[in-house]
Design an enzyme around this catalytic site. Structure first.
Site, mmCIF file in Angstrom:
data_model
loop_
_atom_site.group_PDB
_atom_site.id
_atom_site.type_symbol
_atom_site.label_atom_id
_atom_site.label_comp_id
_atom_site.label_asym_id
_atom_site.label_seq_id
_atom_site.Cartn_x
_atom_site.Cartn_y
_atom_site.Cartn_z
ATOM 1 C CG ASP A 388 91.308 -21.906 156.699
ATOM 2 O OD1 ASP A 388 90.808 -20.791 156.428
ATOM 3 O OD2 ASP A 388 91.374 -22.331 157.870
ATOM 4 C CB SER A 474 81.506 -25.638 170.919
ATOM 5 O OG SER A 474 81.663 -24.333 170.460
ATOM 6 C CG HIS A 495 81.478 -30.728 170.719
ATOM 7 N ND1 HIS A 495 80.977 -30.452 171.967
ATOM 8 C CD2 HIS A 495 82.401 -29.754 170.491
ATOM 9 C CE1 HIS A 495 81.561 -29.392 172.462
ATOM 10 N NE2 HIS A 495 82.427 -28.947 171.598
ATOM 11 C CG ASN A 498 91.256 -26.390 172.329
ATOM 12 O OD1 ASN A 498 92.294 -26.956 171.995
ATOM 13 N ND2 ASN A 498 91.148 -25.072 172.408
ATOM 14 C CD GLU A 507 79.307 -33.090 174.405
ATOM 15 O OE1 GLU A 507 79.004 -33.080 175.594
ATOM 16 O OE2 GLU A 507 79.193 -32.083 173.676
ATOM 17 C CG ASN A 545 80.678 -26.757 176.005
ATOM 18 O OD1 ASN A 545 81.666 -27.044 176.697
ATOM 19 N ND2 ASN A 545 80.766 -26.508 174.714
HETATM 20 P P1 NAI Z 1 89.465 -20.894 164.506
HETATM 21 O O1 NAI Z 1 89.088 -19.493 164.366
HETATM 22 O O2 NAI Z 1 90.757 -21.236 165.162
HETATM 23 O O3 NAI Z 1 89.489 -21.589 163.055
HETATM 24 C C1 NAI Z 1 88.479 -21.431 162.116
HETATM 25 C C2 NAI Z 1 89.121 -21.547 160.732
HETATM 26 O O4 NAI Z 1 88.109 -21.687 159.768
HETATM 27 C C3 NAI Z 1 89.931 -20.314 160.338
HETATM 28 O O5 NAI Z 1 91.211 -20.718 159.934
HETATM 29 C C4 NAI Z 1 89.143 -19.723 159.168
HETATM 30 O O6 NAI Z 1 89.962 -19.122 158.213
HETATM 31 C C5 NAI Z 1 88.475 -20.963 158.613
HETATM 32 N N1 NAI Z 1 87.300 -20.706 157.817
HETATM 33 C C6 NAI Z 1 86.325 -19.803 157.993
HETATM 34 N N2 NAI Z 1 85.389 -19.903 157.019
HETATM 35 C C7 NAI Z 1 85.784 -20.924 156.218
HETATM 36 C C8 NAI Z 1 85.251 -21.511 155.055
HETATM 37 N N3 NAI Z 1 84.146 -21.076 154.493
HETATM 38 N N4 NAI Z 1 85.921 -22.562 154.505
HETATM 39 C C9 NAI Z 1 87.045 -23.000 155.059
HETATM 40 N N5 NAI Z 1 87.618 -22.456 156.151
HETATM 41 C C10 NAI Z 1 86.986 -21.442 156.723
HETATM 42 O O7 NAI Z 1 88.240 -21.604 165.227
HETATM 43 P P2 NAI Z 1 88.214 -22.907 166.131
HETATM 44 O O8 NAI Z 1 88.459 -22.548 167.528
HETATM 45 O O9 NAI Z 1 89.045 -23.947 165.502
HETATM 46 O O10 NAI Z 1 86.687 -23.324 166.034
HETATM 47 C C11 NAI Z 1 86.141 -23.939 164.895
HETATM 48 C C12 NAI Z 1 84.830 -24.600 165.271
HETATM 49 O O11 NAI Z 1 85.049 -25.556 166.292
HETATM 50 C C13 NAI Z 1 83.761 -23.660 165.796
HETATM 51 O O12 NAI Z 1 82.533 -24.118 165.362
HETATM 52 C C14 NAI Z 1 83.892 -23.807 167.312
HETATM 53 O O13 NAI Z 1 82.719 -23.514 167.980
HETATM 54 C C15 NAI Z 1 84.210 -25.271 167.410
HETATM 55 N N6 NAI Z 1 84.915 -25.672 168.637
HETATM 56 C C16 NAI Z 1 85.919 -24.927 169.152
HETATM 57 C C17 NAI Z 1 86.571 -25.327 170.315
HETATM 58 C C18 NAI Z 1 87.690 -24.518 170.883
HETATM 59 O O14 NAI Z 1 88.030 -24.708 172.060
HETATM 60 N N7 NAI Z 1 88.324 -23.641 170.111
HETATM 61 C C19 NAI Z 1 86.180 -26.556 171.027
HETATM 62 C C20 NAI Z 1 85.164 -27.314 170.355
HETATM 63 C C21 NAI Z 1 84.537 -26.863 169.225
#
Ligand code: NAI
Length: 763
Positions: A388, A474, A495, A498, A507, A545
């Site tokens: 991260d 997603s 995919h 959550n 998926e 979705n």
């Molecule tokens: P989040 O905001 O909780 O986590 C994203 C993390 O990525 C953050 O900790 C951020 O610091 C880090 N980050 C950003 N740029 C980075 C980089 N260049 N290198 C390394 N780390 C980096 O987001 P979340 O909810 O976990 O979503 C992540 C992905 O998963 C998105 O593409 C989202 O669409 C997808 N997703 C989310 C779901 C949900 O319910 N939250 C369900 C299914 C997919």
């Protein structure tokens, strides 16, 4: 000399008067109690009895001829084929007669269990004089019938409580738990646990040592000694009729609280155990008591097996079993003509598609999803580097994983050592160090195309050429992300949903340039970490979705027209959804829901027109559970919720509202029918190959009620004509977004259903 008795069985002398009977169903990977086995057992029993009476056989070890497989259960297709309750009752009675004859043999029988001993196989073991189990992890014993909507019907409901007591017996049957040898021994379910190495000779030694007691029908001391006497670990309450009544009442309350009475089998188990209490509280059940108890059990089995709920749960079981046999390369990939030319060498393809190759994984992003994915990998012994942007973000991911394992430790499902081992498998990092050794890297960073593209391009420079790269996006296009990659064939969507540890669906998204190798690797990995993968095409919203969006959007429209928040949620809860749509959108995040709605509106146009009310709610600062304020107000860290009276004022001009205007039936139809309509479009576009995959996706990805068999089973039950009729009615009364799809119109015209129109020959 071995005496081959029949095709599935082998009867042979082992040592003096100790014989063995080996079950090895020809042409099958596992033993199951199918017609062949039952018929041959029927022929074999009189012969065994004769040899017992002459003294030729003094004890019989019952074993499996298949490595690490005892008996997987009864042949479920037999249950499925039973048309009426009477058919199913008589099926159970046939099995019961055989196992009674087994129990009545004039010599002791010892079930030597190595590998899964489940359902009918376990009932057979229970009808034996003793059960001994191997102490390896593949060996489990259990009665999981309730998961298929039926009850144990070959004596399990009678013989298990007799052995382990009412409280434990109820728990094991209602929960469908499978136990290791050690736990089964502790519960009094089995008589001994023996070393798995040279299990056969261990069993023989055990039988010889206990031969006198076995032949005298004495209760055996359990081995190894656990302290205290052998026999069921009784609960004091179960020794009196009143106590038993209390236990059964509590069990019933527990089941009703969990299932709202929608699943008949657990309630039937309780009734059967109530009615047969006298039989199993006696030390030995023989003669009339046994017949009466078993006939009660068989009737209960018949009743459950003939319900639509059981038929649906059995179909679902077959759907998930079918996934286990797939590689991810069947169906849509070839037919849709999406397969790119193969670029990977064949040898590497086979290696990767076996799924064993991914030993080291990388995760980009330690947020909600990245942290969850890393936890899952480490939980399944895959070491993970998690990257991260700063240490705070990494700490959040590691803590989230650690919390999940701590919960397991509290429930005694994980030892301190196991916890440390798992935690050590996650290596948090701010750099690219170590990514060179990854077999797969999955990105779970912010949902922005340009950021994802640039991160993926830099990643490609670091990892090995054969490393598979996956995205957890997603809503963004996988094919678009592939543009500009050095080797786009290695890239694929994976995919997760959550919360990652709880939602069973993955998926697997095939981008335009994804190779078979990458798809197969991710598909196999998903299976290996205990998930159910479904391959979907790269199309907006993928599958779940895309279907979920119109459901949630319609819920918003209903609220804006005056439906009450709790009323609407209660309608869908009553239908069997794990939570109502309003609570669900709070859970997902109202802002996230709004974003997805817009993406899908752009892709699909008018029928996905987002309800304007949603953005007003987001603008007011209500994001859902994550900030404690959505349609409901959350307190206690999200543990309790109550309706927010203030939100009503944002839901639309009050003059328009008439709480009585939308009937409960309309609320239900308006939420469910758009999903069916959209599923018909997704299927005709070949986003997924079959109706079964849609149902799996909706059950595993959104919690659609399993007892209904899935969204499209429900649609087929209504019938395409009825679905079209209701959609047209809403199209004229409410909005054009309800116009039925061409596919639905054609199905209605032809009198076809989803399962007859969109099905594989194997389904
Ligand atoms: P989040 O905001 O909780 O986590 C994203 C993390 O990525 C953050 O900790 C951020 O610091 C880090 N980050 C950003 N740029 C980075 C980089 N260049 N290198 C390394 N780390 C980096 O987001 P979340 O909810 O976990 O979503 C992540 C992905 O998963 C998105 O593409 C989202 O669409 C997808 N997703 C989310 C779901 C949900 O319910 N939250 C369900 C299914 C997919």
């Amino acid at each position: 000399m071995a005496e081959p008795f029949a095709r599935a069985f082998r009867l042979a002398p082992v040592d003096g008067s100790i014989w063995s009977l080996t079950l090895d169903l020809p042409g099958e990977k596992v033993n199951k109690l199918n017609r062949v086995v039952m018929t041959e057992l029927g022929d074999l029993l009189p012969e065994l009895e004769r040899r017992g009476k002459t003294g030729e056989i003094g004890a019989l070890i019952f074993r499996s001829g298949k490595k690490d497989q005892f008996i997987a259960g009864a042949d479920i297709t037999l249950i499925q084929a039973a048309k009426t309750a009477e058919d199913a009752t008589s099926l159970a009675q046939q099995g019961q007669r055989l196992l009674n004859a087994w129990e009545d043999l004039p010599f002791p029988t010892v079930a030597a269990v190595q590998g899964p001993c489940l359902g009918g196989g376990c009932e057979w073991a229970l009808a034996s004089s003793a059960i001994v189990m191997a102490d390896d992890s593949a060996t489990r014993i259990g009665l999981p019938e309730v998961m298929l909507g039926v009850i144990p019907g070959m004596g399990g409901c009678v013989r298990l409580p007799r052995k382990v007591g009412l409280v434990q017996g109820l728990d094991f049957i209602l929960s469908s738990k499978t136990l290791s040898g050690e736990k089964a021994l502790r519960a009094g379910w089995v008589e001994a646990v023996l070393t798995a190495q040279q299990f056969e000779s261990q069993v023989l030694a055990w039988v010889k040592k206990n031969l006198a007691s076995l032949q005298a029908g004495r209760r055996l001391a359990r081995e190894p000694k656990l302290g205290g006497a052998g026999g069921p670990v009784g609960n004091i309450l179960e020794h009196t009729a009143m106590g038993r009544a209390v236990i059964l009442r509590k069990a019933r309350e527990g089941v009703l609280a969990k299932t709202a009475g929608r699943y008949p089998a657990p309630l039937e188990v309780i009734e059967v155990l109530r009615d047969t209490a006298a039989a199993y509280s006696a030390d030995k059940v023989r003669g009339e008591d046994r017949d009466e108890a078993l006939s009660r059990e068989a009737r209960g089995f018949g009743r459950c097996a003939s319900t639509e709920v059981s038929k649906n749960l059995i179909r679902l079981f077959f759907l998930t079993e079918a996934v286990k046999k797939k590689t991810g390369l069947e169906g849509i990939s070839s037919e849709a003509g999406q397969r790119p030319k193969e670029d990977a060498p064949r040898s590497s393809e086979t290696r990767v598609s076996s799924g064993d190759i991914i030993r080291q994984a990388g995760v980009l992003g330690a947020g909600v999803m990245g942290g969850g994915i890393a936890q899952l990998f480490a939980d399944r012994a895959i070491s993970v580097r998690m990257k991260d942007l700063n240490t705070e973000a990494l700490a959040v991911g590691v803590q989230a994983a650690s919390r999940l394992w701590q919960k397991q430790m509290k429930r005694k499902r994980l030892t301190v050592r196991g916890f440390q081992q798992r935690l050590n498998l996650i290596a948090p990092t701010l750099t690219d160090d170590g990514f060179q050794s990854c077999d797969l890297v999955i990105e779970a960073i912010v949902e922005k195309m340009d950021v994802k593209k640039s991160v993926i391009r830099s990643l490609e420079k670091v990892v090995r050429p054969d490393c598979v790269i996956a995205t957890n996006t997603s809503s963004l296009s996988v094919s678009q992300m592939q543009e500009g990659m050095q080797d786009p064939s290695r890239f694929v969507g994976m995919h997760f949903f959550n919360p990652v540890h709880r939602m069973p669906l993955v998926e697997v998204i095939r981008g335009k340039q994804s190779s078979d190798r990458a798809v197969a690797a991710v598909f196999a990995l998903a299976k290996r970490i205990g998930k159910t993968p479904v391959v979907v095409q790269d199309s907006p919203g993928f599958l779940v979705n895309r279907l979920l969006a119109p459901y949630l959007n319609e819920a918003m429209y209903l609220l804006s027209e005056g439906a009450g928040i709790s009323d609407l949620d209660s309608v869908l809860l009553e239908f069997g959804m794990p939570m109502g749509p309003v609570e669900l959108i709070d859970e997902v995040g109202i802002d996230v829901g709004e974003k997805v709605a817009h993406v899908l509106f752009e892709a699909f146009g008018a029928r996905m027109q987002p309800c304007p009310m949603t953005s007003a709610i987001v603008k007011s600062g209500r994001l859902g559970k994550k900030n404690g304020k959505g349609f409901y107000l959350y307190s206690d860290g999200g543990k309790s919720k109550s309706p927010d009276p203030e939100v009503e004022s944002l839901m639309g001009p009050s003059g328009d509202k008439d709480p009585g205007r939308v009937s409960r039936q309309d609320m239900l139809d308006r939420c469910l029918l758009p999903m069916i309509n959209e599923a018909s479009r997704a299927l005709s576009e070949r986003v997924v190959g079959t109706a079964g995959e849609v149902d799996l996706g909706m059950i595993m990805g959104m919690g659609f009620p399993p007892f209904r068999g899935g969204l499209l089973r429900y649609a087929d039950e209504l019938g395409a004509r009825e679905v079209v009729k209701r959609l047209r009615d809403f199209a004229s009364r409410v909005s054009v977004r309800f116009e039925p799809s061409q596919a639905l119109l054609e199905m209605a015209e032809a009198g076809k259903g989803f399962y007859s129109e969109f099905s594989e020959s194997s389904e």
